[in-house]
Design an enzyme around this catalytic site. Structure first.
Site, short mmCIF file in Angstrom:
data_model
loop_
_atom_site.label_atom_id
_atom_site.label_comp_id
_atom_site.label_asym_id
_atom_site.label_seq_id
_atom_site.Cartn_x
_atom_site.Cartn_y
_atom_site.Cartn_z
N GLU A 1 34.36 -17.81 18.86
CA GLU A 1 32.90 -17.59 18.84
C GLU A 1 32.51 -16.47 17.87
OE1 GLU A 1 34.91 -16.24 20.82
OE2 GLU A 1 34.15 -14.39 21.69
N HIS B 1 39.32 -15.35 19.40
CA HIS B 1 37.88 -15.51 19.60
C HIS B 1 37.24 -16.45 18.57
CE1 HIS B 1 37.13 -12.31 22.60
NE2 HIS B 1 38.21 -11.75 22.08
N CYS C 1 39.70 -15.26 25.78
CA CYS C 1 40.15 -13.89 26.03
C CYS C 1 40.07 -13.57 27.54
CB CYS C 1 39.35 -12.92 25.16
SG CYS C 1 40.09 -11.29 25.04
#
Lengths: 234, 79
Positions: free
Chosen positions: A211, A209, A92
């Protein structure tokens, strides 16, 4: 991980305004790595074999998203690490930084809708012949969240051709069935590009994302294999 | 000396923000407005006497930080 075995060290760089740093640190630990927080004013990566530039709003997105962070002291070390073949994952805002420092091609424009978009998207995996992507399979569809206002990837036509012919596309936005279609593209990115790798394959930038998706409790595990690949490349 | 740096999206880059502004202007009755492009104006207070040297320095700063050459053009104006 057996006792005494050294875990792979992964640096997570924290900028003023980062807000996905804790998720990134947690994701690295969740797949067995040793997560090392590194402040952006630091000048070295503390013997880490891989780096995550996390998401967020570094420097409040002043000037352009990622533009100020690109000139932070730590970025010299990140560039050196990348040039020596070290693994770098920009997520990002971290992807925006990689574009601003020129480690990946192109630039981000404001989303076509002019809106901040925060929702799940589907991604098609385009390559798996690199250490950073080897835990995935070609054509595999991942469901990951996006949360950005500047994710509309742009480059001039010559660079777009180079990106396509050079196999720099790691992920494209697609529908649930893996079809890359204009209506599955959330932000207007050219060629539906959601993630890019550099020529040597050791620098990966992506808007979604991974994570945030390393545990079922947090909505899914579709990001886990990617984070594991990074830890194993460290 | 106050130096102006004008940064704008390149002509071939779509500007959805400008387009949204144009549509609202049109709704307000400003139908004569064709295209709208949104840019940035930065005013730099810079020390120095030699205008050529000053311009060169500010242009260097614009290339390094103030504008992104992939999507933006810039123009430096001295008083």
């Amino acid at each position: 991980m057996t006792d005494g075995a050294r875990r792979s060290r992964v640096a997570v760089v924290i900028f003023p305004g980062s807000n996905c740093d804790r998720d990134a640190l947690g994701a690295v630990e969740a797949v067995g790595g040793e997560a090392v927080p590194v402040w952006h004013q630091s000048r070295d990566l503390q013997r880490c074999g891989a780096v995550i530039l996390p998401g967020g709003f570094s420097y409040g997105d002043y000037l352009r998203a990622g533009a100020m962070a690109a000139h932070s002291p730590i970025m010299k070390a990140v560039r050196r690490h990348a040039e020596q073949g070290g693994a770098v994952l920009g997520i990002c805002n971290g992807f925006q930084m990689l574009l601003e420092v020129g480690l990946l091609p192109g630039a981000m424009l404001m989303n076509r809708s002019l809106r901040f978009i925060c929702r799940d998207v589907f991604l098609r995996v385009e390559r798996t012949d690199l250490a950073l992507l080897r835990t995935l399979s070609v054509g595999q569809v991942l469901r990951l969240p996006i949360a950005h206002k500047e994710g509309n990837w742009f480059a001039d036509p010559a660079v777009v051709r180079e990106v396509e012919s050079g196999g720099a596309v790691a992920f494209r936005y697609c529908d649930a069935g893996g079809q890359v279609r204009p209506d599955a593209n959330p932000n207007g990115a050219l060629q539906g590009i959601a993630g890019l790798v550099n020529r040597d394959g050791n620098v990966l930038g992506m808007m979604p994302h991974p994570e945030r998706r390393v545990a079922r409790l947090l909505g899914g595990e579709d990001g886990r294999a990617l984070v594991r690949a990074l830890v194993e490349a460290a | 000396m106050q130096v102006e740096v004008r940064v704008k999206l390149k002509d071939q880059v779509l500007d959805p923000q400008g387009e949204a502004i144009r549509r609202v202007l049109c709704n307000l009755g400003y139908e004569e407005v064709g295209q709208v492009r949104v840019g940035k104006l930065m005013l730099l207070e810079v020390a120095g006497e030699d205008p050529e040297l000053l311009r060169a320095r500010v242009e260097e700063a614009a290339r390094e930080l103030l504008a992104n050459p992939v999507i933006e053009d810039f123009e430096v104006r001295l008083p």
